[in-house]
Design a protein around this motif. Structure first.
Motif, mmCIF file in Angstrom:
data_model
loop_
_atom_site.group_PDB
_atom_site.id
_atom_site.type_symbol
_atom_site.label_atom_id
_atom_site.label_comp_id
_atom_site.label_asym_id
_atom_site.label_seq_id
_atom_site.Cartn_x
_atom_site.Cartn_y
_atom_site.Cartn_z
ATOM 1 N N ALA A 85 -3.196 -0.726 -28.562
ATOM 2 C CA ALA A 85 -3.749 -0.670 -27.269
ATOM 3 C C ALA A 85 -4.710 -0.504 -26.524
ATOM 4 O O ALA A 85 -4.880 -1.270 -25.411
ATOM 5 C CB ALA A 85 -2.176 0.691 -26.627
ATOM 6 N N ILE A 86 -5.475 0.157 -27.477
ATOM 7 C CA ILE A 86 -7.195 0.261 -26.934
ATOM 8 C C ILE A 86 -7.650 -0.713 -27.337
ATOM 9 O O ILE A 86 -8.479 -1.926 -26.042
ATOM 10 C CB ILE A 86 -7.615 1.282 -27.049
ATOM 11 C CG1 ILE A 86 -7.201 2.578 -26.813
ATOM 12 C CG2 ILE A 86 -8.757 1.743 -27.089
ATOM 13 C CD1 ILE A 86 -6.512 4.012 -27.272
ATOM 14 N N TYR A 136 -5.921 -4.900 -25.887
ATOM 15 C CA TYR A 136 -5.027 -4.845 -25.152
ATOM 16 C C TYR A 136 -5.298 -3.413 -23.619
ATOM 17 O O TYR A 136 -5.317 -3.822 -22.218
ATOM 18 C CB TYR A 136 -3.463 -3.888 -24.767
ATOM 19 C CG TYR A 136 -2.010 -4.910 -25.530
ATOM 20 C CD1 TYR A 136 -2.157 -5.387 -24.612
ATOM 21 C CD2 TYR A 136 -2.519 -4.563 -26.546
ATOM 22 C CE1 TYR A 136 -2.101 -6.379 -25.599
ATOM 23 C CE2 TYR A 136 -1.371 -5.477 -27.300
ATOM 24 C CZ TYR A 136 -0.619 -6.126 -27.107
ATOM 25 O OH TYR A 136 0.134 -7.255 -27.658
ATOM 26 N N ALA A 187 -6.311 -0.936 -23.324
ATOM 27 C CA ALA A 187 -5.509 0.465 -22.338
ATOM 28 C C ALA A 187 -7.054 1.704 -22.095
ATOM 29 O O ALA A 187 -7.834 2.078 -23.460
ATOM 30 C CB ALA A 187 -4.075 0.852 -23.745
ATOM 31 N N ARG A 188 -6.143 3.145 -21.115
ATOM 32 C CA ARG A 188 -7.627 4.106 -21.439
ATOM 33 C C ARG A 188 -6.439 4.685 -21.001
ATOM 34 O O ARG A 188 -6.944 4.874 -20.202
ATOM 35 C CB ARG A 188 -8.411 3.614 -20.287
ATOM 36 C CG ARG A 188 -9.736 2.583 -20.457
ATOM 37 C CD ARG A 188 -10.345 2.953 -22.322
ATOM 38 N NE ARG A 188 -11.201 1.774 -22.582
ATOM 39 C CZ ARG A 188 -11.143 0.455 -23.177
ATOM 40 N NH1 ARG A 188 -9.892 1.117 -23.601
ATOM 41 N NH2 ARG A 188 -12.412 0.134 -23.512
ATOM 42 N N PRO A 189 -6.098 5.220 -22.318
ATOM 43 C CA PRO A 189 -5.227 6.243 -22.089
ATOM 44 C C PRO A 189 -5.245 8.128 -21.016
ATOM 45 O O PRO A 189 -7.057 8.175 -22.050
ATOM 46 C CB PRO A 189 -4.227 6.733 -23.017
ATOM 47 C CG PRO A 189 -5.417 6.178 -23.692
ATOM 48 C CD PRO A 189 -5.856 5.064 -23.837
ATOM 49 N N SER A 246 -12.372 10.169 -21.939
ATOM 50 C CA SER A 246 -11.614 10.674 -21.171
ATOM 51 C C SER A 246 -11.478 11.955 -21.664
ATOM 52 O O SER A 246 -10.163 12.519 -20.782
ATOM 53 C CB SER A 246 -10.285 9.635 -21.822
ATOM 54 O OG SER A 246 -9.956 10.182 -22.567
#
Length: 345
Positions: A73-74, A77, A79-81, A110
């Protein structure tokens, strides 16, 4: 692989005594001060199974919700949750996988607290993390991980019990006394018989199923991986509950089932699973301290607290994977197409 397996009791003793235990206690005390509201584990392969064990420990013993990260996901794609306030734990024997390192980097950016659990304290994963634990397993000769897996398990157990135990980051006194018995119990378990006989029984098997619940589920998954990577035997791992939700239909006398059945709630719930498998005349071998109705055999392990059982249950199963590979004419030290360090993005 045989030498690596045999070194595990000494590895347990090394982690439980002196500098390694003190270092883990220091990390546990730091995390207890941080008071994370949730925890995210990330790992690949064998280390992912250790991370799953850590997830069970964290939710059950600390009451903190846990998630297992999807590195792609990171890394794939972008993503930066938002992981602010979380504890993100990367588990990797080599600490060399770029995707795990990237997850920790993004998490730290983050606002997350980050921890690396690795057998290589000089690795990129350890460098990327705020805190790190050296599982102190020493050099592992074979490609298939054995002693690094159990070192990760014990390190995570000491970490969680240290967070729970109090301000000094050490497990409670009664916990330490119980843990001190693990090296001798591991020695006794490795001295047991049955793996070689099972290897001859299953040398011509075309597929296999492994199963367990709760703390035993990571053992089922790790066993399936060991069988696949050393014997090239297709092996499917299911939690005992999931097995009853459909996959039970594929079991029959020609599909051997290895069922990890310990004490406690997880082991108790597996008795019904073994009974259901027996009704289908499946060839079921249990791993545990007691015989279970419906099973045709058992790999014996000492009875211990359910939290500690994964440190013993996996030992005869590692021996089985080794013996089965040899019985099938394979080289378990150098599985085809595999390397010790797998770098994924």
């Amino acid at each position: 692989m045989a030498a690596d397996i045999a070194e595990q009791p000494a590895g347990y003793a090394r982690l439980l005594e002196g500098a390694p235990a003190a270092a883990i206690a220091e990390v546990a005390a730091r995390i207890a001060e941080q008071r994370p509201r949730h925890v995210v584990f990330v790992g690949r392969g064998t280390s992912d199974h250790a991370a799953l064990y850590g997830a069970y420990l964290t939710e059950i013993r600390l009451g903190i919700p846990v998630g297992l990260a999807s590195p792609s996901a990171i890394t794939l794609y972008g993503a930066r949750p938002d992981l602010a306030g979380a504890l993100v734990v990367g588990v990797s024997q080599s600490g060399g996988s770029p995707d795990l390192t990237e997850v920790l980097k993004v998490a730290r950016e983050s606002g997350a607290h980050t921890l690396a659990v690795t057998n290589n304290p000089a690795s990129t994963l350890a460098s990327a993390a705020e805190l790190s634990i050296d599982v102190s397993a020493g050099h592992e000769r074979a490609v298939a991980a054995t002693k690094t897996y159990t070192a990760e398990l014990l390190s995570l157990l000491l970490l969680v019990e240290g967070i729970r135990g109090g301000g000094d980051g050490r497990p409670a006194a009664d916990e330490r006394a119980a843990l001190a018995e693990l090296p001798q119990l591991a020695e006794e378990t490795l001295g047991g018989h049955g793996a070689d006989e099972l290897a001859q029984r299953y040398r011509f098997a075309s597929r296999m199923v492994t199963t367990g619940r709760g703390y035993a589920y990571p053992t089922a998954r790790e066993t399936a991986l060991k069988l696949m990577e050393t014997s090239y035997l297709p092996a499917l791992a299911f939690s005992g509950a999931d097995l009853l939700h459909g996959p039970l239909a594929m079991t029959d006398p020609d599909v051997p089932v290895l069922a990890v059945v310990g004490s406690g709630p997880g082991g108790g719930s597996m008795a019904d699973v073994v009974t259901r498998l027996g009704e289908r005349r499946a060839d079921v071998v249990t791993i545990g301290a007691h015989d279970i109705a419906g099973a045709s055999g058992r790999l014996a392990v000492p009875e211990v607290d359910e939290r500690y059982a994964p440190l013993l249950d996996i030992l005869p199963l590692q021996k089985l994977a080794l013996a089965l590979a040899l019985a099938r004419g394979e080289d378990p030290d150098a599985p085809r197409g595999l390397k010790k360090v797998t770098a994924t993005l």
